[in-house]
Design a protein around this motif. Sequence first.
Motif, PDB file in Angstrom:
ATOM      1  N   ALA A  39       0.844  -1.191   0.000  1.00  0.00           N
ATOM      2  CA  ALA A  39       0.000   0.000   0.000  1.00  0.00           C
ATOM      3  C   ALA A  39       0.885   1.249   0.000  1.00  0.00           C
ATOM      4  CB  ALA A  39      -0.913  -0.019   1.225  1.00  0.00           C
ATOM      5  N   PRO A  40       0.348   2.394  -0.390  1.00  0.00           N
ATOM      6  CA  PRO A  40       1.158   3.622  -0.445  1.00  0.00           C
ATOM      7  C   PRO A  40       1.941   3.854   0.843  1.00  0.00           C
ATOM      8  CG  PRO A  40      -0.974   4.013  -1.423  1.00  0.00           C
ATOM      9  CD  PRO A  40      -1.030   2.629  -0.835  1.00  0.00           C
ATOM     10  N   SER A  41       3.260   3.896   0.698  1.00  0.00           N
ATOM     11  CA  SER A  41       4.166   3.967   1.841  1.00  0.00           C
ATOM     12  C   SER A  41       5.151   5.107   1.667  1.00  0.00           C
ATOM     13  CB  SER A  41       4.913   2.635   1.987  1.00  0.00           C
ATOM     14  OG  SER A  41       4.005   1.586   2.274  1.00  0.00           O
ATOM     15  N   VAL A  42       5.887   5.383   2.728  1.00  0.00           N
ATOM     16  CA  VAL A  42       6.889   6.448   2.712  1.00  0.00           C
ATOM     17  C   VAL A  42       8.253   5.841   2.976  1.00  0.00           C
ATOM     18  CG1 VAL A  42       7.697   8.574   3.809  1.00  0.00           C
ATOM     19  CG2 VAL A  42       5.242   8.197   3.467  1.00  0.00           C
ATOM     20  N   ILE A  43       9.216   6.192   2.132  1.00  0.00           N
ATOM     21  CA  ILE A  43      10.591   5.699   2.253  1.00  0.00           C
ATOM     22  C   ILE A  43      11.485   6.897   2.521  1.00  0.00           C
ATOM     23  CG2 ILE A  43      12.537   4.705   1.005  1.00  0.00           C
ATOM     24  CD1 ILE A  43       8.900   3.807   0.233  1.00  0.00           C
ATOM     25  N   ILE A  44      12.227   6.846   3.621  1.00  0.00           N
ATOM     26  CA  ILE A  44      13.174   7.913   3.939  1.00  0.00           C
ATOM     27  C   ILE A  44      14.567   7.466   3.539  1.00  0.00           C
ATOM     28  CG2 ILE A  44      14.220   9.301   5.767  1.00  0.00           C
ATOM     29  CD1 ILE A  44      11.669   9.159   7.316  1.00  0.00           C
ATOM     30  N   ASP A  45      15.140   8.171   2.585  1.00  0.00           N
ATOM     31  CA  ASP A  45      16.490   7.837   2.128  1.00  0.00           C
ATOM     32  C   ASP A  45      17.108   9.072   1.484  1.00  0.00           C
ATOM     33  OD1 ASP A  45      18.354   5.341   1.581  1.00  0.00           O
ATOM     34  OD2 ASP A  45      18.406   6.580  -0.216  1.00  0.00           O
ATOM     35  N   ARG A  46      18.350   9.343   1.834  1.00  0.00           N
ATOM     36  CA  ARG A  46      19.028  10.538   1.332  1.00  0.00           C
ATOM     37  C   ARG A  46      19.680  10.309  -0.029  1.00  0.00           C
ATOM     38  NH1 ARG A  46      19.421  14.294   5.410  1.00  0.00           N
ATOM     39  NH2 ARG A  46      19.128  13.522   7.553  1.00  0.00           N
ATOM     40  N   HIS A  47      19.765   9.067  -0.470  1.00  0.00           N
ATOM     41  CA  HIS A  47      20.547   8.760  -1.668  1.00  0.00           C
ATOM     42  C   HIS A  47      19.702   8.387  -2.885  1.00  0.00           C
ATOM     43  CE1 HIS A  47      24.027   8.889   0.958  1.00  0.00           C
ATOM     44  NE2 HIS A  47      23.457   7.999   1.749  1.00  0.00           N
ATOM     45  N   ARG A  48      18.504   7.858  -2.669  1.00  0.00           N
ATOM     46  CA  ARG A  48      17.646   7.508  -3.796  1.00  0.00           C
ATOM     47  C   ARG A  48      17.143   8.765  -4.494  1.00  0.00           C
ATOM     48  NH1 ARG A  48      15.545   2.051  -3.518  1.00  0.00           N
ATOM     49  NH2 ARG A  48      13.875   2.672  -4.939  1.00  0.00           N
ATOM     50  N   ILE A 108       6.677   0.617  11.288  1.00  0.00           N
ATOM     51  CA  ILE A 108       7.820   1.494  11.044  1.00  0.00           C
ATOM     52  C   ILE A 108       9.058   0.608  11.028  1.00  0.00           C
ATOM     53  CG2 ILE A 108       9.211   3.401  11.930  1.00  0.00           C
ATOM     54  CD1 ILE A 108       6.684   4.543  13.201  1.00  0.00           C
ATOM     55  N   VAL A 109       9.730   0.596   9.899  1.00  0.00           N
ATOM     56  CA  VAL A 109      10.884  -0.287   9.714  1.00  0.00           C
ATOM     57  C   VAL A 109      12.157   0.536   9.847  1.00  0.00           C
ATOM     58  CG1 VAL A 109      11.999  -1.960   8.196  1.00  0.00           C
ATOM     59  CG2 VAL A 109       9.507  -1.691   8.139  1.00  0.00           C
ATOM     60  N   LEU A 110      12.965   0.206  10.844  1.00  0.00           N
ATOM     61  CA  LEU A 110      14.239   0.896  11.073  1.00  0.00           C
ATOM     62  C   LEU A 110      15.346   0.109  10.398  1.00  0.00           C
ATOM     63  CD1 LEU A 110      13.823   1.772  14.868  1.00  0.00           C
ATOM     64  CD2 LEU A 110      13.374   3.247  12.891  1.00  0.00           C
ATOM     65  N   ALA A 111      15.857   0.634   9.279  1.00  0.00           N
ATOM     66  CA  ALA A 111      16.892  -0.052   8.515  1.00  0.00           C
ATOM     67  C   ALA A 111      18.112   0.842   8.333  1.00  0.00           C
ATOM     68  CB  ALA A 111      16.339  -0.505   7.159  1.00  0.00           C
ATOM     69  N   VAL A 112      18.369   1.683   9.331  1.00  0.00           N
ATOM     70  CA  VAL A 112      19.553   2.540   9.301  1.00  0.00           C
ATOM     71  C   VAL A 112      20.727   1.797   9.932  1.00  0.00           C
ATOM     72  CG1 VAL A 112      18.188   4.645   9.363  1.00  0.00           C
ATOM     73  CG2 VAL A 112      18.953   3.606  11.512  1.00  0.00           C
ATOM     74  N   LYS A 113      21.906   2.375   9.842  1.00  0.00           N
ATOM     75  CA  LYS A 113      23.070   1.777  10.494  1.00  0.00           C
ATOM     76  C   LYS A 113      22.852   1.808  12.012  1.00  0.00           C
ATOM     77  CE  LYS A 113      26.288   3.008   6.822  1.00  0.00           C
ATOM     78  NZ  LYS A 113      27.501   3.776   6.434  1.00  0.00           N
ATOM     79  N   PRO A 114      23.294   0.771  12.725  1.00  0.00           N
ATOM     80  CA  PRO A 114      23.025   0.684  14.169  1.00  0.00           C
ATOM     81  C   PRO A 114      23.442   1.914  14.953  1.00  0.00           C
ATOM     82  CG  PRO A 114      23.910  -1.388  13.353  1.00  0.00           C
ATOM     83  CD  PRO A 114      24.007  -0.410  12.212  1.00  0.00           C
ATOM     84  N   GLN A 115      24.545   2.513  14.565  1.00  0.00           N
ATOM     85  CA  GLN A 115      25.032   3.684  15.305  1.00  0.00           C
ATOM     86  C   GLN A 115      24.126   4.909  15.131  1.00  0.00           C
ATOM     87  OE1 GLN A 115      26.686   1.965  12.972  1.00  0.00           O
ATOM     88  NE2 GLN A 115      27.941   3.272  11.645  1.00  0.00           N
ATOM     89  N   LYS A 116      23.214   4.838  14.164  1.00  0.00           N
ATOM     90  CA  LYS A 116      22.284   5.945  13.948  1.00  0.00           C
ATOM     91  C   LYS A 116      20.931   5.705  14.605  1.00  0.00           C
ATOM     92  CE  LYS A 116      24.298   7.483   9.553  1.00  0.00           C
ATOM     93  NZ  LYS A 116      24.019   7.777   8.116  1.00  0.00           N
ATOM     94  N   ALA A 117      20.773   4.574  15.285  1.00  0.00           N
ATOM     95  CA  ALA A 117      19.470   4.193  15.839  1.00  0.00           C
ATOM     96  C   ALA A 117      18.958   5.210  16.839  1.00  0.00           C
ATOM     97  CB  ALA A 117      19.559   2.812  16.478  1.00  0.00           C
ATOM     98  N   ILE A 118      19.790   5.581  17.813  1.00  0.00           N
ATOM     99  CA  ILE A 118      19.340   6.483  18.873  1.00  0.00           C
ATOM    100  C   ILE A 118      18.922   7.832  18.294  1.00  0.00           C
ATOM    101  CG2 ILE A 118      20.071   7.766  20.911  1.00  0.00           C
ATOM    102  CD1 ILE A 118      21.783   5.382  21.699  1.00  0.00           C
ATOM    103  N   GLY A 119      19.751   8.376  17.411  1.00  0.00           N
ATOM    104  CA  GLY A 119      19.432   9.671  16.819  1.00  0.00           C
ATOM    105  C   GLY A 119      18.175   9.629  15.970  1.00  0.00           C
ATOM    106  N   MET A 127      18.381  -3.752  12.318  1.00  0.00           N
ATOM    107  CA  MET A 127      19.690  -3.209  12.681  1.00  0.00           C
ATOM    108  C   MET A 127      20.449  -4.216  13.550  1.00  0.00           C
ATOM    109  SD  MET A 127      18.520   0.711  13.565  1.00  0.00           S
ATOM    110  CE  MET A 127      17.461   0.157  14.896  1.00  0.00           C
ATOM    111  N   ALA A 128      21.577  -4.667  13.075  1.00  0.00           N
ATOM    112  CA  ALA A 128      22.373  -5.638  13.816  1.00  0.00           C
ATOM    113  C   ALA A 128      22.868  -5.033  15.125  1.00  0.00           C
ATOM    114  CB  ALA A 128      23.566  -6.107  12.978  1.00  0.00           C
ATOM    115  N   GLY A 129      22.793  -5.829  16.194  1.00  0.00           N
ATOM    116  CA  GLY A 129      23.359  -5.413  17.460  1.00  0.00           C
ATOM    117  C   GLY A 129      22.457  -4.568  18.336  1.00  0.00           C
ATOM    118  N   CYS A 130      21.306  -4.128  17.826  1.00  0.00           N
ATOM    119  CA  CYS A 130      20.390  -3.309  18.621  1.00  0.00           C
ATOM    120  C   CYS A 130      19.352  -4.213  19.276  1.00  0.00           C
ATOM    121  CB  CYS A 130      19.695  -2.276  17.743  1.00  0.00           C
ATOM    122  SG  CYS A 130      20.797  -1.019  17.064  1.00  0.00           S
TER     123      CYS A 130
END
Length: 276
Positions: A30-39, A64-75, A98-101
């Motif tokens: 269904a219509p979704s939102v993708i947050i990405d700075r590079h696409r 809500i799918v969190l697929a950022v680098k682990p070090q960016k999770a908190i921010g 996110m691995a390790g979170c």
Amino acid sequence: MVSHLPPLLLIGCGQMGGALFRAWEKNGLAPSVIIDRHRETVATPHSLARSIDDIPNKFSPDAIVLAVKPQKAIGTIAELTAKRPDLLANSPVIISVMAGCTTQSLASTFADSPAGLSPAIVRTMPNTPSAVGRGMTGLFAGTGVSAEQKALCDTLLGAVGATVWLDEEDQINALTAISGSGPAYVFLLAEFLEQAAIEQGLPQDIARLLARKTITGAGELLDQMPEDAAQLRRNVTSPGGTTAEAISILNAPDNWPSSIPEAVAAAARRARELAA
């Protein structure tokens, strides 16, 4: 094959996030939102946002799918909860790739937000074959995840391959060492076979083809046949033949029987260290 998936907010669309998004598009997302700075763009009816500030008003995701680098999770979580707490108003499940979170660390970050949020969190560990629909994903449900949310997560991750639910979160470290890191072990074997073929006098292009097709063909056979791996190995190994000669080398105590468990244990140990 699923025919329809609910609206999602995907934060991060790199290698793994991108593989998941492509699979979900094929399965009627269904219509979704993708947050990405590079696409540069995403296909209609989905929306591309450069940041959380760009998420359309009144958008209400089921997950809500969190697929950022682990070090960016908190921010990322801090920014999400500060700027768009409305996105969590309808209790979407939080899916972490996110691995390790750990679920506890993520829950603590949400709880520390001004609103003191406590969303349902599911931790997942997909692997890179998800990019071709042959993935293996382990999932662990944190506190408060409903049966319906588990079913949704199973459907979403099942779109890229097989899924398995873990009873204890620490088990995800062992799963990481097997299926998460495992493709690299197979690729390393392909490298070794290719080099060995070259050393036996074969041209590089033929050596590469032999190594790749042997591994992918054996993998497909393993996937489709009812026999276990040991029986399939025995089927190939005639007593006193060429395969038996090679297996005797690989099965020497200081070779595969000790190195494979040692390698997996090292990967699992490192996974636990990264999650600490």
